[in-house]
Design a protein around this motif. Structure first.
Motif, PDB file in Angstrom:
ATOM      1  N   LEU A  90      -4.340   3.494  -9.888  1.00  8.37           N
ATOM      2  CA  LEU A  90      -2.984   3.360  -9.340  1.00  8.37           C
ATOM      3  C   LEU A  90      -2.373   4.714  -9.022  1.00  8.37           C
ATOM      4  O   LEU A  90      -1.761   4.893  -7.952  1.00  8.37           O
ATOM      5  CB  LEU A  90      -2.103   2.604 -10.333  1.00  8.37           C
ATOM      6  CG  LEU A  90      -0.645   2.415  -9.915  1.00  8.37           C
ATOM      7  CD1 LEU A  90      -0.558   1.602  -8.619  1.00  8.37           C
ATOM      8  CD2 LEU A  90       0.154   1.730 -11.021  1.00  8.37           C
ATOM      9  N   THR A 141      -1.576   5.840  -5.219  1.00  9.14           N
ATOM     10  CA  THR A 141      -0.221   6.188  -4.780  1.00  9.14           C
ATOM     11  C   THR A 141      -0.229   7.506  -4.009  1.00  9.14           C
ATOM     12  O   THR A 141       0.403   7.646  -2.940  1.00  9.14           O
ATOM     13  CB  THR A 141       0.717   6.277  -5.996  1.00  9.14           C
ATOM     14  OG1 THR A 141       0.708   5.023  -6.701  1.00  9.14           O
ATOM     15  CG2 THR A 141       2.133   6.601  -5.555  1.00  9.14           C
ATOM     16  N   VAL A 177       0.664   8.046  -0.016  1.00  9.32           N
ATOM     17  CA  VAL A 177       1.660   9.030   0.449  1.00  9.32           C
ATOM     18  C   VAL A 177       1.018   9.945   1.492  1.00  9.32           C
ATOM     19  O   VAL A 177       1.622  10.254   2.543  1.00  9.32           O
ATOM     20  CB  VAL A 177       2.212   9.834  -0.740  1.00  9.32           C
ATOM     21  CG1 VAL A 177       3.073  10.994  -0.233  1.00  9.32           C
ATOM     22  CG2 VAL A 177       3.015   8.924  -1.664  1.00  9.32           C
ATOM     23  N   PHE A 205      -4.221  -0.474  -1.200  1.00  8.91           N
ATOM     24  CA  PHE A 205      -3.213  -0.034  -2.169  1.00  8.91           C
ATOM     25  C   PHE A 205      -2.551  -1.237  -2.838  1.00  8.91           C
ATOM     26  O   PHE A 205      -2.309  -1.228  -4.043  1.00  8.91           O
ATOM     27  CB  PHE A 205      -2.162   0.834  -1.471  1.00  8.91           C
ATOM     28  CG  PHE A 205      -1.054   1.248  -2.388  1.00  8.91           C
ATOM     29  CD1 PHE A 205      -1.232   2.258  -3.320  1.00  8.91           C
ATOM     30  CD2 PHE A 205       0.182   0.609  -2.342  1.00  8.91           C
ATOM     31  CE1 PHE A 205      -0.207   2.642  -4.176  1.00  8.91           C
ATOM     32  CE2 PHE A 205       1.215   0.980  -3.185  1.00  8.91           C
ATOM     33  CZ  PHE A 205       1.021   1.997  -4.111  1.00  8.91           C
ATOM     34  N   THR A 206      -2.231  -2.266  -2.056  1.00 10.05           N
ATOM     35  CA  THR A 206      -1.618  -3.460  -2.663  1.00 10.05           C
ATOM     36  C   THR A 206      -2.571  -4.101  -3.687  1.00 10.05           C
ATOM     37  O   THR A 206      -2.132  -4.570  -4.745  1.00 10.05           O
ATOM     38  CB  THR A 206      -1.262  -4.490  -1.580  1.00 10.05           C
ATOM     39  OG1 THR A 206      -2.446  -4.889  -0.883  1.00 10.05           O
ATOM     40  CG2 THR A 206      -0.274  -3.908  -0.587  1.00 10.05           C
ATOM     41  N   VAL A 210      -2.431  -2.029  -6.893  1.00  8.43           N
ATOM     42  CA  VAL A 210      -1.216  -2.322  -7.676  1.00  8.43           C
ATOM     43  C   VAL A 210      -1.394  -3.639  -8.430  1.00  8.43           C
ATOM     44  O   VAL A 210      -1.070  -3.748  -9.625  1.00  8.43           O
ATOM     45  CB  VAL A 210       0.012  -2.381  -6.751  1.00  8.43           C
ATOM     46  CG1 VAL A 210       1.244  -2.834  -7.533  1.00  8.43           C
ATOM     47  CG2 VAL A 210       0.270  -1.029  -6.109  1.00  8.43           C
ATOM     48  N   THR A 228       8.133  -0.558  -9.490  1.00  6.41           N
ATOM     49  CA  THR A 228       8.041  -0.860  -8.053  1.00  6.41           C
ATOM     50  C   THR A 228       9.323  -1.518  -7.536  1.00  6.41           C
ATOM     51  O   THR A 228       9.717  -1.287  -6.377  1.00  6.41           O
ATOM     52  CB  THR A 228       6.846  -1.798  -7.802  1.00  6.41           C
ATOM     53  OG1 THR A 228       6.964  -2.970  -8.630  1.00  6.41           O
ATOM     54  CG2 THR A 228       5.536  -1.091  -8.100  1.00  6.41           C
ATOM     55  N   THR A 262       8.263  -1.832   1.989  1.00  8.97           N
ATOM     56  CA  THR A 262       7.963  -1.187   0.694  1.00  8.97           C
ATOM     57  C   THR A 262       7.801  -2.224  -0.408  1.00  8.97           C
ATOM     58  O   THR A 262       6.899  -2.130  -1.254  1.00  8.97           O
ATOM     59  CB  THR A 262       9.073  -0.195   0.320  1.00  8.97           C
ATOM     60  OG1 THR A 262       9.231   0.770   1.371  1.00  8.97           O
ATOM     61  CG2 THR A 262       8.742   0.524  -0.968  1.00  8.97           C
ATOM     62  N   SER A 294       4.382  -2.873  -2.581  1.00  9.67           N
ATOM     63  CA  SER A 294       4.361  -2.472  -3.992  1.00  9.67           C
ATOM     64  C   SER A 294       4.868  -3.570  -4.939  1.00  9.67           C
ATOM     65  O   SER A 294       4.161  -3.995  -5.867  1.00  9.67           O
ATOM     66  CB  SER A 294       5.191  -1.201  -4.185  1.00  9.67           C
ATOM     67  OG  SER A 294       6.542  -1.438  -3.769  1.00  9.67           O
TER      68      SER A 294
END
Length: 396
Positions: free
Chosen positions: A66, A70, A74, A89-90, A93, A112, A139, A143
């Motif tokens: 994670l 992140t 970014v 990424f999802t 998470v 989040t 967002t 997240s």
């Protein structure tokens, strides 16, 4: 010190490979998620490769994945972007909540959620346009939504695991109860079998020894008569017990439990077998009726004591005394103690164990052993069987 990474699970390898293939396909088709970024061209492949590598650790090292994911996301915002990077990424998470520690599973959704609110408020203040809400929505989708989904899945898994554990514990307790019930029933059957048959077999053993050792036709005839009587009665008791044990349908009526009203017949039978027995029953006929378990235990204690006296006692008088007190029934059996002059039957000590068990099951006390009195040395059996006054009143 080198960083030791665990071996990735098969499902993680499959997710990472499929995501990387999808991202490379989008990159080859020139489909990007963003435009006008400082780093165009193929710079978006770098976050894509990092996120694909972190997918390999989604189950084994979820928190590390994670944090790395992140940072990679970014960095992806400064490139032309790749939709596969966002999807990976999802999933990271989601995996961090499902496979992470309980503390992380509680902390990630809150974090989040706060980030989603902060991004929405920040861009609203910056752009001064309602369209900034869309940035906050995206967002949240990237997240907060996977985090809350992970919470739901984790709670469901924990509930299922708890239900499975409860079922296993229930099955274990049921098996323990079954084993205890079987053990208790075996002990009860052993006591009943010993109490019902041992008396007859002891008489048979003693009188058969006498018949073999004495060269007297009259004595041998009397001994054979006692042997026949006890063998017939013992065989009848055995058949009755075996019939009850073999009956699985409940068609047979259970045998009536012996009561203290049968002590007279018990003493008469002991006299027939050669014992000099006296019965001192201090219970009054007008007194309250004793509970059935107490009567059965007292009867069996007297029966076993007379059997032991027949097998082991010296010549002399055997005394059976019962006294009913307000809260207990006391049973005392005394017999001469010493070297018997006649034949004796072997003993195993199971009778004393059975008498003690019967007494303790009712919460009473049991004592047995030799002691001295004015008439000489005797073997004394003494049992106190508690009586619940409520039970007495219910049986009146």
């Amino acid at each position: 010190m080198a960083l030791s990474l665990p071996r990735p699970q098969r499902v993680d390898v499959q997710i990472a490979a499929a995501s990387l293939l999808c991202g490379l396909t989008l990159e080859a088709l020139g489909l990007h998620s963003q435009a006008y970024r400082p780093f165009g061209g193929h710079w978006s492949l770098l976050p894509l490769l990092v996120l694909a590598g972190l997918e390999l650790l989604r189950s084994s090292r979820p928190q590390f994945a994670l944090v790395g994911g992140t940072l990679a996301l970014v960095a992806d915002q400064f490139t032309s972007g790749n939709l596969a990077s966002i999807l990976m990424f999802t999933d990271i998470v989601y995996a961090a909540v499902v496979y992470g520690t309980p503390a992380a599973a509680r902390r990630i959704p809150v974090t989040t959620g706060l980030v989603t609110v902060a991004v929405t408020v920040g861009f609203l203040a910056w752009f001064q346009e309602a369209e900034a809400i869309l940035i906050g929505f995206v967002t949240g989708v990237v997240s907060f939504a996977p985090a809350t989904t992970g919470v739901l899945v984790r709670n469901h898994r924990e509930a299922a695991e708890a239900a499975k554990l409860r079922a296993e514990q229930t099955a274990l307790l049921a098996e323990m109860d079954r084993a205890q019930a079987v053990g208790a029933e075996r002990a009860r059957m052993a006591r009943e079998l010993h109490d019902m048959v041992a008396n007859h077999l002891s008489a048979i053993a003693i009188h058969s020894t006498a018949a073999l050792s004495l060269d007297d036709p009259g004595t041998s005839k009397d001994a054979l008569a006692v042997i026949r009587e006890n063998s017939v009665e013992g065989l009848a008791e055995m058949r009755r017990l075996i019939g009850i044990l073999r009956d699985h349908t409940g068609d047979l009526e259970p045998a009536a439990a012996p009561t203290l009203d049968g002590l007279g017949a018990l003493v008469t039978n002991a006299r027939t077998n050669g014992l000099d027995v006296t019965l001192d029953d201090a219970r009054t006929p007008e007194g309250p009726k004793l509970p059935t378990p107490v009567e059965l235990a007292a009867y069996r204690i007297v029966q076993e004591s007379l059997t032991n006296a027949l097998k082991h006692a010296s010549p002399g008088r055997v005394t059976v005394a019962l006294v009913q007190e307000p809260r207990a029934l006391t049973v005392r059996v005394t017999s001469p103690y010493g070297d018997p002059s006649g034949p004796r039957a072997p003993g195993s000590g199971a009778g004393l164990v059975g008498m003690r068990e019967r007494t303790e099951l009712l919460g009473g006390t049991f004592e047995s052993g030799p002691e001295s009195n004015p008439d000489g040395k005797v073997w004394n059996v003494f049992a106190t069987l508690p009586v619940d006054p409520a039970d007495e009143g219910a049986k009146e």
